[in-house]
Write a protein that holds these residues in place. Structure first.
Motif, mmCIF file in Angstrom:
data_model
loop_
_atom_site.group_PDB
_atom_site.id
_atom_site.type_symbol
_atom_site.label_atom_id
_atom_site.label_comp_id
_atom_site.label_asym_id
_atom_site.label_seq_id
_atom_site.Cartn_x
_atom_site.Cartn_y
_atom_site.Cartn_z
ATOM 1 N N GLU A 171 0.518 -1.093 -0.150
ATOM 2 C CA GLU A 171 -0.061 -0.057 0.148
ATOM 3 C C GLU A 171 0.959 1.371 -0.432
ATOM 4 O O GLU A 171 0.430 2.009 -0.457
ATOM 5 N N LEU A 172 2.282 1.301 0.781
ATOM 6 C CA LEU A 172 2.644 2.328 0.939
ATOM 7 C C LEU A 172 3.156 2.921 -0.854
ATOM 8 O O LEU A 172 3.367 3.792 -1.155
ATOM 9 N N LYS A 173 3.928 1.483 -0.942
ATOM 10 C CA LYS A 173 4.370 1.767 -2.668
ATOM 11 C C LYS A 173 3.236 2.020 -4.108
ATOM 12 O O LYS A 173 4.092 3.224 -4.484
ATOM 13 N N LYS A 174 2.086 2.206 -3.341
ATOM 14 C CA LYS A 174 0.842 2.587 -4.180
ATOM 15 C C LYS A 174 1.390 4.153 -4.506
ATOM 16 O O LYS A 174 0.681 4.579 -5.902
ATOM 17 N N LYS A 175 1.964 4.433 -2.738
ATOM 18 C CA LYS A 175 1.643 6.066 -2.953
ATOM 19 C C LYS A 175 3.180 6.925 -3.166
ATOM 20 O O LYS A 175 3.790 7.819 -2.716
ATOM 21 N N ASN A 176 4.043 5.861 -3.439
ATOM 22 C CA ASN A 176 5.638 6.548 -4.034
ATOM 23 C C ASN A 176 5.795 6.365 -3.187
ATOM 24 O O ASN A 176 6.905 7.487 -3.362
#
Length: 251
Positions: A171-176
């Motif tokens: 989920e964090l990676k989806k937020k760049n």
């Protein structure tokens, strides 16, 4: 949290009725300690409530409960109440946004030593970290040893406790947000670009970062080991890397 940690924890509620009412109250409970072999009577209700609320149950030796209860009648059960309220991952991200800064997050992968977690929180607060993420299981929680070791930093640090670290990283990676693993066989910590959103993963004191979690990370960063040992204390290693990230953010 290791059983050795609970002997110094004064945030305990002891006794069957007291623990049962605590669980019914909705107040946050870190974990429940039950003497090995105790599963009769109201203990069954306590176990059922713990499972319903997804609270960690830890079987401990009765002598351990005797010791931490200071001679009081614990009736085979004690509940550990956090020394500080938990935040959510969303709280951490919102805090970074409010400050107008790219997220700076520390992820602790099964840090079991309360002193280590407290030291990490203390350094993180000094480095401008917006929040720390820990797993619900196989990790020290926000007990009084953590609070004491953090030397007050816990009062200013948002700590989120999640059920699935791997999913949280996704989920964090989806937020760049780029995820960096502090582990062996990586690129030099001081030659790495930490610009933008950063999540630094720190591993267990003995086994390091778990395989699945490491595979989720974008980059592995390492500290040179020039002596005979091949690893540093988790709080020391993370502190060095945190200050490098902070340094780059100040430039």
């Amino acid at each position: 949290m290791k059983n050795t940690d609970i002997k110094n924890n004064d945030s305990l509620v002891i006794g069957r009725n007291a623990v049962l009412e605590l669980l019914k109250s909705g107040r946050e409970v870190e974990s429940v300690y039950i003497a090995k072999g105790e599963r009769e009577g109201s203990i069954k209700s306590i176990v059922a409530l713990c499972r319903e609320k997804k609270i960690v149950i830890k079987d401990v030796d009765k002598r351990k409960l005797d010791a931490i209860s200071a001679g009081a009648n614990h009736q085979g059960v004690a509940a550990n109440v956090p020394a500080h309220e938990y935040s959510s991952v969303e709280d951490i991200l919102s805090y970074a946004e409010e400050k107008g800064e790219a997220p700076f997050i520390i992820i602790c992968d099964e840090i079991e030593d309360s002193h280590n977690l407290g030291a990490i929180i203390r350094t993180a607060e000094a480095c401008g970290v917006h929040g720390i993420i820990i797993p619900k299981r196989r990790s020290a929680g926000l007990n009084f040893i953590v609070a004491k070791t953090s030397c007050g930093a816990l009062e200013y640090m948002r700590v989120a406790r999640v059920g699935n670290l791997a999913q949280t990283i996704d989920e964090l990676k989806k937020k760049n947000i780029w995820v960096y693993a502090a582990d062996m066989d990586g690129q030099r910590w001081d030659k790495t670009d930490y610009s933008g959103g950063v999540a630094l993963v720190v591993g267990n004191e003995g086994s390091g970062i778990g395989r699945l979690i490491k595979e989720k990370c974008d980059v592995t960063v390492s500290l040179p080991m020039l002596g005979h040992i091949n690893s540093l204390n988790a709080s020391v290693a993370s502190g060095i890397i945190m200050y490098e990230i902070a340094r780059q953010r100040l430039e």
